[in-house]
Write a protein that holds these residues in place. Structure first.
Motif, PDB file in Angstrom:
ATOM      1  N   ARG A  76       0.743  -1.658   0.262  1.00 24.24           N
ATOM      2  CA  ARG A  76       0.281  -0.401   0.057  1.00 24.24           C
ATOM      3  C   ARG A  76       0.441   1.462   0.321  1.00 24.24           C
ATOM      4  O   ARG A  76       2.081   1.173   0.232  1.00 24.24           O
ATOM      5  CB  ARG A  76      -0.718  -0.002   0.806  1.00 24.24           C
ATOM      6  CG  ARG A  76      -2.294  -0.680   1.347  1.00 24.24           C
ATOM      7  CD  ARG A  76      -2.782  -0.860   0.190  1.00 24.24           C
ATOM      8  NE  ARG A  76      -3.550   0.055   0.140  1.00 24.24           N
ATOM      9  CZ  ARG A  76      -4.548   0.309   1.372  1.00 24.24           C
ATOM     10  NH1 ARG A  76      -5.708  -0.677   0.880  1.00 24.24           N
ATOM     11  NH2 ARG A  76      -5.406   1.678   0.738  1.00 24.24           N
ATOM     12  N   ASP A  77       0.262   2.119  -0.183  1.00 23.35           N
ATOM     13  CA  ASP A  77       0.710   3.835   0.204  1.00 23.35           C
ATOM     14  C   ASP A  77       1.963   3.678   1.131  1.00 23.35           C
ATOM     15  O   ASP A  77       1.000   3.335   2.308  1.00 23.35           O
ATOM     16  CB  ASP A  77      -0.089   4.336  -0.268  1.00 23.35           C
ATOM     17  CG  ASP A  77      -0.269   4.668  -1.656  1.00 23.35           C
ATOM     18  OD1 ASP A  77      -0.155   4.041  -2.708  1.00 23.35           O
ATOM     19  OD2 ASP A  77      -1.612   6.184  -1.403  1.00 23.35           O
ATOM     20  N   GLY A  78       3.008   4.001   0.851  1.00 22.83           N
ATOM     21  CA  GLY A  78       3.717   4.472   2.532  1.00 22.83           C
ATOM     22  C   GLY A  78       4.983   5.428   1.838  1.00 22.83           C
ATOM     23  O   GLY A  78       4.979   5.681   0.541  1.00 22.83           O
ATOM     24  N   LEU A 116       8.588   0.755  -3.898  1.00 28.77           N
ATOM     25  CA  LEU A 116       7.831  -0.566  -3.248  1.00 28.77           C
ATOM     26  C   LEU A 116       9.298  -1.956  -3.212  1.00 28.77           C
ATOM     27  O   LEU A 116       9.954  -2.123  -2.885  1.00 28.77           O
ATOM     28  CB  LEU A 116       7.083  -1.772  -4.609  1.00 28.77           C
ATOM     29  CG  LEU A 116       5.394  -0.852  -4.739  1.00 28.77           C
ATOM     30  CD1 LEU A 116       5.022  -1.642  -5.685  1.00 28.77           C
ATOM     31  CD2 LEU A 116       5.025  -1.065  -2.723  1.00 28.77           C
ATOM     32  N   HIS A 117      10.184  -1.622  -4.749  1.00 24.89           N
ATOM     33  CA  HIS A 117      11.696  -2.010  -4.265  1.00 24.89           C
ATOM     34  C   HIS A 117      12.387  -1.742  -3.224  1.00 24.89           C
ATOM     35  O   HIS A 117      12.887  -2.662  -2.844  1.00 24.89           O
ATOM     36  CB  HIS A 117      12.982  -1.897  -5.129  1.00 24.89           C
ATOM     37  CG  HIS A 117      12.722  -0.279  -6.217  1.00 24.89           C
ATOM     38  ND1 HIS A 117      12.490   0.630  -5.878  1.00 24.89           N
ATOM     39  CD2 HIS A 117      14.623   0.533  -6.259  1.00 24.89           C
ATOM     40  CE1 HIS A 117      13.062   1.503  -5.714  1.00 24.89           C
ATOM     41  NE2 HIS A 117      13.600   1.610  -6.281  1.00 24.89           N
ATOM     42  N   TYR A 118      12.284  -0.567  -2.856  1.00 25.94           N
ATOM     43  CA  TYR A 118      13.203  -0.398  -0.764  1.00 25.94           C
ATOM     44  C   TYR A 118      12.907  -1.507  -0.326  1.00 25.94           C
ATOM     45  O   TYR A 118      13.319  -1.793   0.640  1.00 25.94           O
ATOM     46  CB  TYR A 118      13.016   0.990  -0.758  1.00 25.94           C
ATOM     47  CG  TYR A 118      14.269   1.632  -0.983  1.00 25.94           C
ATOM     48  CD1 TYR A 118      14.431   2.313  -2.520  1.00 25.94           C
ATOM     49  CD2 TYR A 118      14.749   2.932  -0.757  1.00 25.94           C
ATOM     50  CE1 TYR A 118      15.551   2.842  -3.073  1.00 25.94           C
ATOM     51  CE2 TYR A 118      15.387   4.103  -0.829  1.00 25.94           C
ATOM     52  CZ  TYR A 118      15.996   3.570  -2.047  1.00 25.94           C
ATOM     53  OH  TYR A 118      17.064   4.719  -2.522  1.00 25.94           O
ATOM     54  N   PHE A 155      11.592  -9.283  -5.923  1.00 20.62           N
ATOM     55  CA  PHE A 155      12.455  -7.543  -7.002  1.00 20.62           C
ATOM     56  C   PHE A 155      12.389  -8.328  -8.056  1.00 20.62           C
ATOM     57  O   PHE A 155      12.397  -7.191  -8.922  1.00 20.62           O
ATOM     58  CB  PHE A 155      13.588  -8.014  -5.824  1.00 20.62           C
ATOM     59  CG  PHE A 155      14.334  -6.861  -5.690  1.00 20.62           C
ATOM     60  CD1 PHE A 155      14.137  -5.781  -4.310  1.00 20.62           C
ATOM     61  CD2 PHE A 155      15.322  -6.317  -6.746  1.00 20.62           C
ATOM     62  CE1 PHE A 155      14.873  -4.840  -4.641  1.00 20.62           C
ATOM     63  CE2 PHE A 155      15.898  -4.994  -6.858  1.00 20.62           C
ATOM     64  CZ  PHE A 155      15.499  -4.150  -5.515  1.00 20.62           C
ATOM     65  N   TYR A 156      12.731  -9.196  -8.474  1.00 17.42           N
ATOM     66  CA  TYR A 156      12.701  -9.474  -9.720  1.00 17.42           C
ATOM     67  C   TYR A 156      10.955  -9.268 -10.239  1.00 17.42           C
ATOM     68  O   TYR A 156      11.261  -8.946 -11.757  1.00 17.42           O
ATOM     69  CB  TYR A 156      13.005 -11.040 -10.304  1.00 17.42           C
ATOM     70  CG  TYR A 156      14.456 -11.446 -10.540  1.00 17.42           C
ATOM     71  CD1 TYR A 156      15.111 -10.621 -11.191  1.00 17.42           C
ATOM     72  CD2 TYR A 156      15.085 -12.209  -9.275  1.00 17.42           C
ATOM     73  CE1 TYR A 156      16.734 -11.524 -11.123  1.00 17.42           C
ATOM     74  CE2 TYR A 156      16.515 -12.833  -9.355  1.00 17.42           C
ATOM     75  CZ  TYR A 156      16.905 -11.796 -10.407  1.00 17.42           C
ATOM     76  OH  TYR A 156      17.945 -12.305 -10.243  1.00 17.42           O
ATOM     77  N   ARG A 157      10.147  -9.215  -9.820  1.00 15.99           N
ATOM     78  CA  ARG A 157       8.761  -9.445 -10.752  1.00 15.99           C
ATOM     79  C   ARG A 157       8.668  -7.609 -10.669  1.00 15.99           C
ATOM     80  O   ARG A 157       8.102  -7.237 -11.630  1.00 15.99           O
ATOM     81  CB  ARG A 157       7.487  -9.738  -9.445  1.00 15.99           C
ATOM     82  CG  ARG A 157       6.661  -9.474 -10.195  1.00 15.99           C
ATOM     83  CD  ARG A 157       5.270  -9.661  -9.054  1.00 15.99           C
ATOM     84  NE  ARG A 157       5.105  -8.869  -7.953  1.00 15.99           N
ATOM     85  CZ  ARG A 157       4.452  -7.307  -7.969  1.00 15.99           C
ATOM     86  NH1 ARG A 157       4.023  -6.907  -8.993  1.00 15.99           N
ATOM     87  NH2 ARG A 157       4.892  -6.585  -7.032  1.00 15.99           N
ATOM     88  N   ILE A 158       9.855  -6.982  -9.493  1.00 14.25           N
ATOM     89  CA  ILE A 158       9.510  -5.319 -10.051  1.00 14.25           C
ATOM     90  C   ILE A 158       9.991  -4.305 -11.310  1.00 14.25           C
ATOM     91  O   ILE A 158      10.028  -3.976 -12.349  1.00 14.25           O
ATOM     92  CB  ILE A 158       9.438  -4.889  -8.588  1.00 14.25           C
ATOM     93  CG1 ILE A 158       9.122  -5.018  -7.477  1.00 14.25           C
ATOM     94  CG2 ILE A 158       9.578  -2.967  -9.071  1.00 14.25           C
ATOM     95  CD1 ILE A 158       8.945  -4.343  -6.075  1.00 14.25           C
ATOM     96  N   GLY A 159      11.424  -5.446 -11.292  1.00 19.37           N
ATOM     97  CA  GLY A 159      12.469  -5.532 -12.200  1.00 19.37           C
ATOM     98  C   GLY A 159      13.366  -3.806 -12.266  1.00 19.37           C
ATOM     99  O   GLY A 159      13.051  -3.826 -13.391  1.00 19.37           O
TER     100      GLY A 159
END
Length: 476
Positions: free
Chosen positions: A106-108, A112-114, A139-143
């Motif tokens: 969620r928002d924060g 996301l990768h961090y 992490f791979y999914r985020i790319g």
């Protein structure tokens, strides 16, 4: 599980295990195989018990919505082993999934990768390959920034600066000071904002504690896992466990003894409460006695750190007892001076909107969770036992509650249970099946999982209290 030997090899190539008399591979580093620890989600808990818990009869509150959330929270897109084991307690799992989903998706303040890289850093401190692998996949999914997966030295300086806080929070949180906080907030272009730092601290504490639950519950990896040349009985405590159970008193007498101690403590509390001075003395005694709680079951080679070492700096830095023999110890952390309810909750909620509410729900659900039974007995008030488990963890971390009589800890928690608690909480990667099976022989596996939930939440709250107190001191 039998290890399949090479059919073309000479029988003399493989030694025989002295415990189970089965053939195993020799222990040369070059010889290893891929095998599953077991076929189910846990190497400690029978798969049938987990399958039964996941029947829809157990899911009386929005079952389909929670199952969908469980799948969304898993990088694999399905119910992973962690979720299946935690599902022995559906109401807690719902609170856990809501909190973890908010932290990661969620928002924060943090991208996301961090978030997933911080999860990897936290899990790596305890060599928790289960969590490292899950978040590497994410992490791979985020790319983005995939070169960071080569190791911590490839990450950006802002994340590398978090390493000191990560290792102290994981192993000796009482050492965290406002200077550690200031160093992160005032580093030029790589500075953390207060909101970002609070998000990072919650993530670190969450995944340190989650590693404790994973090792304490014997959760198996969801994929084939490289294991060095050890017989399965070395991983599960086969042989010695059976001997221990035979030498122990009968399960029924163990249960009766614990129930009797609980009854006696309640009567004594009704008749006369200990003085404030006596309460302090009992806390100090329990804190010092925790020094002598250890185990001979440790095997440093059981889990190789090589898979996660690239995400770890200063790997030798580990847990040390809060009360160390012959040394000046840090001052006791009085919960009344800085508590979650009165201080930590409001700070977290102000800097990272709504996470305080979700954390509070999770803490309360674990502590209040009860089915009013104990092993084969029904209609039992277990609140005294639950509080002893939670407060013993905080005692090992130097946190004292003025209104709690620590004499109850020694009355309710026998030595094998204390060994298990200390191991799961302080160095979870060293937890063995033997430790799990040595305490509470007659209790259900779901009750032992509840113990692990309490240990996980107590540990997370202890880490948060030390870190948030340091942030508050910096702000004032």
């Amino acid at each position: 599980m039998n290890v399949n030997a090479d059919p073309h090899a000479s029988p003399s190539t493989y030694p025989i295990c002295s415990v189970c008399q089965k053939m195993i591979f020799d222990k040369e580093p070059s010889r290893s195989i891929h095998r599953l620890y077991s076929t189910g989600p846990s190497s400690f808990i029978p798969e049938e018990e987990i399958v039964e818990a996941w029947s829809l009869d157990m899911w009386v509150v929005e079952p389909h919505a929670e199952l969908l959330l469980a799948e969304l929270c898993s990088p694999t897109g399905r119910l992973d082993h962690l979720t299946q084991v935690m599902g022995l307690h559906p109401h807690y799992l719902q609170a856990f999934l809501r909190c973890q989903f908010y932290l990661l998706r969620r928002d924060g303040p943090l991208p996301l990768h961090y978030r997933h890289y911080i999860a990897i850093m936290a899990a790596a401190r305890h060599q928790c390959w289960f969590l490292v692998l899950l978040h590497v996949q994410e992490f791979y999914r985020i790319g983005v920034c995939l070169e960071w997966l080569k190791g911590l030295q490839y990450a950006n300086e802002k994340l590398r600066n978090l390493n000191t806080l990560n290792k102290i929070l994981a192993h000796r949180p009482w050492l965290i000071t406002k200077e550690h906080i200031e160093a992160l907030l005032k580093t030029g272009e790589n500075s953390w904002s207060l909101a970002e730092l609070v998000h990072a601290v919650v993530l670190l504490a969450h995944f340190h504690a989650l590693a404790s639950f994973i090792f304490g519950s014997g959760i198996n990896p969801d994929t084939l896992t490289p294991v060095s040349s050890y017989c399965t009985c070395e991983l599960t405590g086969f042989g010695q466990l059976e001997q221990d159970i035979l030498l122990s008193k009968s399960p029924e007498s163990e249960l009766e003894s614990l129930l009797e101690r609980m009854r006696r403590l309640r009567e004594e509390k009704e008749e006369e409460e200990a003085s404030e001075e006596e309460m302090v003395i009992r806390f100090e005694k329990e804190k010092k006695e925790s020094l002598f709680v250890g185990s001979t079951d440790f095997d440093d080679q059981m889990i190789s750190p090589s898979r996660v070492s690239r995400f770890v700096e200063d790997a030798a830095f580990g847990y040390q007892d809060f009360a160390r023999r012959g040394e000046d110890n840090p001052p006791t952390f009085r919960a009344q001076d800085y508590s979650w309810e009165d201080h930590g909750f409001s700070l977290v909620n102000r800097l990272y909107s709504d996470i305080g509410l979700l954390l509070d729900e999770k803490f309360r659900t674990a502590c209040d969770l009860t089915y009013y039974n104990m092993a084969s007995r029904e209609g039992v008030d277990t609140s005294m036992l639950r509080r002893a488990l939670f407060n013993y963890v905080h005692c090992m971390y130097g946190i004292r509650y003025d209104d709690y009589d620590y004499g109850e800890v020694n009355q309710l928690l026998e030595r094998n249970l204390k060994v298990y608690i200390k191991t799961v909480t302080c160095y979870p990667e060293r937890t063995t099946r033997r430790m799990y099976d040595r305490y509470w022989h007659q209790f259900r596996h779901s009750e032992k999982v509840h113990v692990n939930l309490l240990l996980m939440e107590a540990r997370m709250q202890a880490e948060l209290l030390y870190a948030l107190r340091a942030i508050t001191q910096y702000m004032t």
